[in-house]
Design a protein around this motif. Structure first.
Motif, short mmCIF file in Angstrom:
data_model
loop_
_atom_site.label_atom_id
_atom_site.label_comp_id
_atom_site.label_asym_id
_atom_site.label_seq_id
_atom_site.Cartn_x
_atom_site.Cartn_y
_atom_site.Cartn_z
N PHE A 67 54.47 44.34 78.64
CA PHE A 67 53.11 44.77 78.97
C PHE A 67 52.11 43.63 78.80
O PHE A 67 51.21 43.45 79.64
CB PHE A 67 52.69 45.98 78.13
CG PHE A 67 51.36 46.55 78.55
CD1 PHE A 67 51.28 47.46 79.58
CD2 PHE A 67 50.17 46.13 77.95
CE1 PHE A 67 50.05 47.97 80.01
CE2 PHE A 67 48.95 46.63 78.37
CZ PHE A 67 48.89 47.54 79.39
N TYR A 68 52.24 42.87 77.73
CA TYR A 68 51.26 41.80 77.50
C TYR A 68 51.29 40.75 78.61
O TYR A 68 50.30 40.04 78.83
CB TYR A 68 51.48 41.14 76.13
CG TYR A 68 52.71 40.28 76.01
CD1 TYR A 68 52.72 38.95 76.42
CD2 TYR A 68 53.88 40.81 75.44
CE1 TYR A 68 53.85 38.16 76.28
CE2 TYR A 68 55.02 40.03 75.31
CZ TYR A 68 55.01 38.71 75.73
OH TYR A 68 56.13 37.93 75.61
N ALA A 71 49.13 42.46 81.37
CA ALA A 71 47.87 43.05 80.92
C ALA A 71 46.66 42.44 81.64
O ALA A 71 45.74 43.16 82.05
CB ALA A 71 47.72 42.87 79.40
N ILE A 95 47.51 53.72 78.44
CA ILE A 95 47.08 52.36 78.76
C ILE A 95 46.11 51.84 77.69
O ILE A 95 46.18 50.68 77.26
CB ILE A 95 46.47 52.31 80.16
CG1 ILE A 95 47.58 52.56 81.21
CG2 ILE A 95 45.77 50.98 80.42
CD1 ILE A 95 47.10 52.64 82.64
N GLU A 98 48.25 50.76 74.74
CA GLU A 98 48.94 49.49 74.97
C GLU A 98 47.98 48.32 74.77
O GLU A 98 48.31 47.31 74.15
CB GLU A 98 49.53 49.45 76.38
CG GLU A 98 50.71 50.39 76.61
CD GLU A 98 52.03 49.81 76.14
OE1 GLU A 98 52.02 48.74 75.48
OE2 GLU A 98 53.07 50.41 76.42
N PHE A 99 46.77 48.45 75.30
CA PHE A 99 45.79 47.37 75.13
C PHE A 99 45.31 47.26 73.68
O PHE A 99 45.09 46.16 73.17
CB PHE A 99 44.60 47.59 76.06
CG PHE A 99 44.82 47.08 77.45
CD1 PHE A 99 44.83 45.71 77.69
CD2 PHE A 99 45.02 47.94 78.52
CE1 PHE A 99 45.03 45.21 78.98
CE2 PHE A 99 45.23 47.45 79.81
CZ PHE A 99 45.24 46.08 80.04
#
Length: 469
Positions: A67-68, A71, A95, A98-99
């Motif tokens: 994910f990173y 992102a 979301i 995740e951030f």
């Protein structure tokens, strides 16, 4: 501009699970103008049942970006956009989480196509994405894959905003679509069947509120010192599981009862939960409390605690000092008091023996069980234990704020037993406990109620307490 988004995940809880796929379709208000999609390595195994549902396996995401690594693209792709999704809170919560794990605050205006669909295409049997698309002839390919579901949601969104074009047919003027979307964005956090006007009309005073489903069944009862604020908090939180989103989406109506103050609201909420047993209330649902904790003094002058059936106790003229749901709960309750106040297990009927209890043998009990500790020393700790779960006074009335000017609330406890509450005129005059008893609605006493009243009396409040000991 609108970013229509769908994700697939390893499970349904944003706090624990991770994203495995994301798809974004950009809509400029007229048509789809761009799209983005990618598998994502969740850095953990995908459960078998999830792979069965989505078709996404561990092998498929093994070489996918984490994910990173995507992102920045997601931020850039959605910058300045309205975040659109079917059941938007689910995708948005994942979301955001995740951030947040990356130390970044992801914040977007949101729009829910479930709400928009209910508003513009009322009366359909279901608003789940699959059934809704079938009802209005939207092709849905690759179901339960982000790219397929996001594309179908984008086509749904396109159809919805075109349903709502300004039209004058000679009798009425349909609302401007931009204004309609603006209103839906403001209301996007509300349940699909609840309007912003309905929430705006809620009172800002203490009371009990009810959530209903479409069948008219109460599915949740709550209380607050500010009904409107608490209900908005319900709707504004980031939901932590699909079940919590299902709860929100079931809410079709809201009603309330004004209570005047927090104590009465707590008491009424507890009684209503026990009476209705709403599906989404997990606390305080138990309504049967048939086991009691009793106190008596034995022939040697030691105060003893025991437990047993409340109905059986009636036959021997014993009054329980607290009611619990069953004997297992009662034993656990007494074990806790024995440990906290260093009481004797034998004198609390938790250790059956003709001699010393086990705790005395390991130098915990001070020997009340065999007469080593004096009754005076032991009874002082029993009194402290009893005081921890009983009221300071035997019979009393708590007088608090009423539902309107010129009214007071009254809560009546007699011989340690809660009788109920009511409302009286502020000039109501009483000479005895009986006068107050005639003004209340009767309710059952139980452990939950006793905890509510004890907690209130130990807190900081301005209620007046009239003692009738």
């Amino acid at each position: 501009m609108y970013a229509i988004i769908d994700i697939e995940t390893t499970g349904s809880q944003p706090t624990q699970d991770r994203i495995t796929e994301i798809a974004i379709f950009i809509h400029d208000g007229k048509e789809i103008v761009d799209k983005y999609s990618t598998l994502i390595n969740p850095q953990r195994p995908i459960p078998y049942y999830i792979s069965q549902l989505t078709g996404i396996t561990d092998d498929m995401v093994q070489d996918a970006p984490k994910f990173y690594e995507v992102a920045k693209e997601i931020v850039q792709f959605t910058e300045g956009m309205v975040f659109v999704a079917h059941n938007v809170r689910f995708d948005y919560s994942f979301i955001k989480k995740e951030f947040a794990d990356l130390g970044f605050t992801f914040q977007r205006k949101t729009l829910c196509t479930v709400r928009l669909s209910r508003s513009l295409i009322p009366g359909l049997p279901s608003y789940s994405l699959g059934k809704l698309c079938k009802s209005i002839d939207i092709p849905l390919q690759m179901r339960h894959r982000a790219i397929g579901d996001a594309e179908a949601t984008a086509k749904l969104f396109d159809k919805l905003i075109k349903i709502n074009r300004p039209v004058i047919d000679g009798t009425h003027h349909v609302a401007d679509p931009a204004e309609q979307l603006k209103n839906e964005i403001k209301a996007s956090l509300l349940p699909p069947a609840i309007s912003k006007e309905q929430v705006d009309a809620l009172p800002t005073v203490p009371g009990v509120y009810y959530f209903y489903n479409e069948a008219g069944e109460v599915i949740y009862v709550g209380k607050s010192i500010n009904i409107k604020k608490r209900i908005i908090q319900h709707f504004n939180i980031d939901y932590k599981s699909r079940k919590s989103i299902e709860f929100k989406n079931q809410i079709a109506d809201i009603t309330y009862e004004l209570m005047g103050n927090e104590l009465v609201a707590l008491l009424f909420e507890s009684a209503e939960i026990k009476r209705m047993k709403p599906h989404y209330n997990r606390q305080q649902r138990r309504s049967v409390f048939n086991t009691g904790i009793f106190a008596y003094e034995d022939e040697n002058g030691y105060k003893r605690l025991t437990f047993g059936s409340i109905n059986k106790a009636d036959d021997v003229n014993m009054t329980p000092i607290i009611a619990l749901s069953n004997q297992f709960k009662a034993k656990g309750f007494l074990f806790h008091k024995v440990s906290k106040y260093n009481l004797c297990q034998k004198l609390c009927d938790l250790y059956k023996t003709p001699g010393a209890c086990f705790d005395y043998q390991v130098h915990i009990c001070k020997g009340a069980c065999i007469g080593v500790e004096t009754p005076e020393e032991y009874n002082a700790r029993v009194d402290a234990a009893i005081e921890s779960f009983t009221y300071e006074h035997n019979s009393f009335v708590i007088v608090g704020k009423g539902r309107e000017l010129g009214e007071k609330s009254i809560v009546v406890v007699e011989h340690g037993t809660y009788l109920g509450f009511g409302f009286v005129d502020e000039y109501f005059s009483a000479n005895s406990l009986e006068d107050f008893k005639s003004e209340i609605q009767r309710y059952n006493d139980n452990k939950d109620i006793q905890q509510i009243i004890r907690g209130h009396m130990r807190g900081k409040n301005k209620d007046k307490v009239l003692v009738f000991d």
